[in-house]
Design a protein around this motif. Sequence first.
Motif, PDB file in Angstrom:
ATOM      1  N   LYS A 121       0.856  -1.187   0.000  1.00 27.72           N
ATOM      2  CA  LYS A 121       0.000   0.000   0.000  1.00 27.72           C
ATOM      3  C   LYS A 121       0.890   1.233   0.000  1.00 27.72           C
ATOM      4  N   ARG A 122       0.504   2.222  -0.773  1.00 25.49           N
ATOM      5  CA  ARG A 122       1.276   3.459  -0.841  1.00 25.49           C
ATOM      6  C   ARG A 122       1.187   4.240   0.462  1.00 25.49           C
ATOM      7  N   ILE A 123       2.287   4.896   0.788  1.00 26.51           N
ATOM      8  CA  ILE A 123       2.317   5.842   1.902  1.00 26.51           C
ATOM      9  C   ILE A 123       2.490   7.220   1.276  1.00 26.51           C
ATOM     10  N   ARG A 124       1.536   8.075   1.521  1.00 23.19           N
ATOM     11  CA  ARG A 124       1.512   9.417   0.924  1.00 23.19           C
ATOM     12  C   ARG A 124       2.132  10.445   1.878  1.00 23.19           C
ATOM     13  N   ALA A 125       2.512  11.575   1.315  1.00 23.70           N
ATOM     14  CA  ALA A 125       3.092  12.657   2.111  1.00 23.70           C
ATOM     15  C   ALA A 125       2.170  13.013   3.280  1.00 23.70           C
ATOM     16  N   PHE A 126       2.791  13.208   4.428  1.00 18.35           N
ATOM     17  CA  PHE A 126       2.170  13.655   5.674  1.00 18.35           C
ATOM     18  C   PHE A 126       1.354  12.586   6.396  1.00 18.35           C
ATOM     19  N   GLN A 127       1.240  11.385   5.840  1.00 21.76           N
ATOM     20  CA  GLN A 127       0.511  10.339   6.550  1.00 21.76           C
ATOM     21  C   GLN A 127       1.295   9.899   7.786  1.00 21.76           C
ATOM     22  N   LYS A 128       0.541   9.575   8.829  1.00 17.33           N
ATOM     23  CA  LYS A 128       1.139   9.051  10.055  1.00 17.33           C
ATOM     24  C   LYS A 128       1.410   7.557   9.853  1.00 17.33           C
ATOM     25  N   VAL A 129       2.627   7.151  10.152  1.00 17.35           N
ATOM     26  CA  VAL A 129       3.066   5.772   9.929  1.00 17.35           C
ATOM     27  C   VAL A 129       3.462   5.150  11.264  1.00 17.35           C
ATOM     28  N   THR A 130       3.003   3.932  11.499  1.00 15.90           N
ATOM     29  CA  THR A 130       3.466   3.141  12.635  1.00 15.90           C
ATOM     30  C   THR A 130       4.456   2.125  12.101  1.00 15.90           C
ATOM     31  N   LEU A 131       5.647   2.117  12.676  1.00 13.34           N
ATOM     32  CA  LEU A 131       6.710   1.220  12.249  1.00 13.34           C
ATOM     33  C   LEU A 131       6.932   0.189  13.358  1.00 13.34           C
ATOM     34  N   LYS A 132       6.775  -1.085  13.018  1.00 15.88           N
ATOM     35  CA  LYS A 132       6.915  -2.165  13.992  1.00 15.88           C
ATOM     36  C   LYS A 132       8.176  -2.975  13.691  1.00 15.88           C
ATOM     37  N   THR A 133       8.860  -3.365  14.756  1.00  9.97           N
ATOM     38  CA  THR A 133      10.100  -4.137  14.644  1.00  9.97           C
ATOM     39  C   THR A 133      10.068  -5.276  15.658  1.00  9.97           C
ATOM     40  N   GLN A 134      10.399  -6.482  15.186  1.00 10.90           N
ATOM     41  CA  GLN A 134      10.473  -7.617  16.109  1.00 10.90           C
ATOM     42  C   GLN A 134      11.454  -8.661  15.603  1.00 10.90           C
TER      43      GLN A 134
END
Length: 180
Positions: free
Chosen positions: A91-104
């Motif tokens: 899915k595209r991430i557009r300018a200014f969108q809030k992103v949650t980044l998960k790491t495990q």
Amino acid sequence: MYPFIRYATTIAHAALQVKKGHTLQLSDVSEITLRCRLTDIDNFLEMNNGRVLTLYDLGRTDFAVRTGLGMQLLKQRWGLVVAGSTIQYRKRIRAFQKVTLKTQIVGFDERWIYIEQSMWVKGKPCSSALLRTGVTEGGKVVATERVLAALGQADLNMPPEKWVQDWIDGDKAHRWPPMD
């Protein structure tokens, strides 16, 4: 250009979380939020695929600091390396969108630590990466057993999940470009 200010901010925020007692175990999932900035987008006005990989560095940094690995890196004079990766974009991430980044961590063997990372917007997954990472000393990979001992978790056992093991096995069959 590498986002050094974001990197420093991530370290500071993670250190503050540790100070507040919000540490992570190696089996936990780290979550950070960020915004897609104008410096992250390409000519299609969406997050550039290369920038996605760079921002995943920030997730691994948060994870390292909050699990105590960051302090061990400084204390032992160790470094980090990515020795392989695969990524899927959904899915595209557009300018200014809030992103949650998960790491495990999704497994480790005697040499490598396998990490899954993903980016989410409004509860929907946008990309997912699997990385083969390692801790280095003097240009050589440190045995995972030694890293775990330094973290006080010598008894931890997290063999790679089946899908990760399939990737490991498939990667062994990967053909390198022929030499001239």
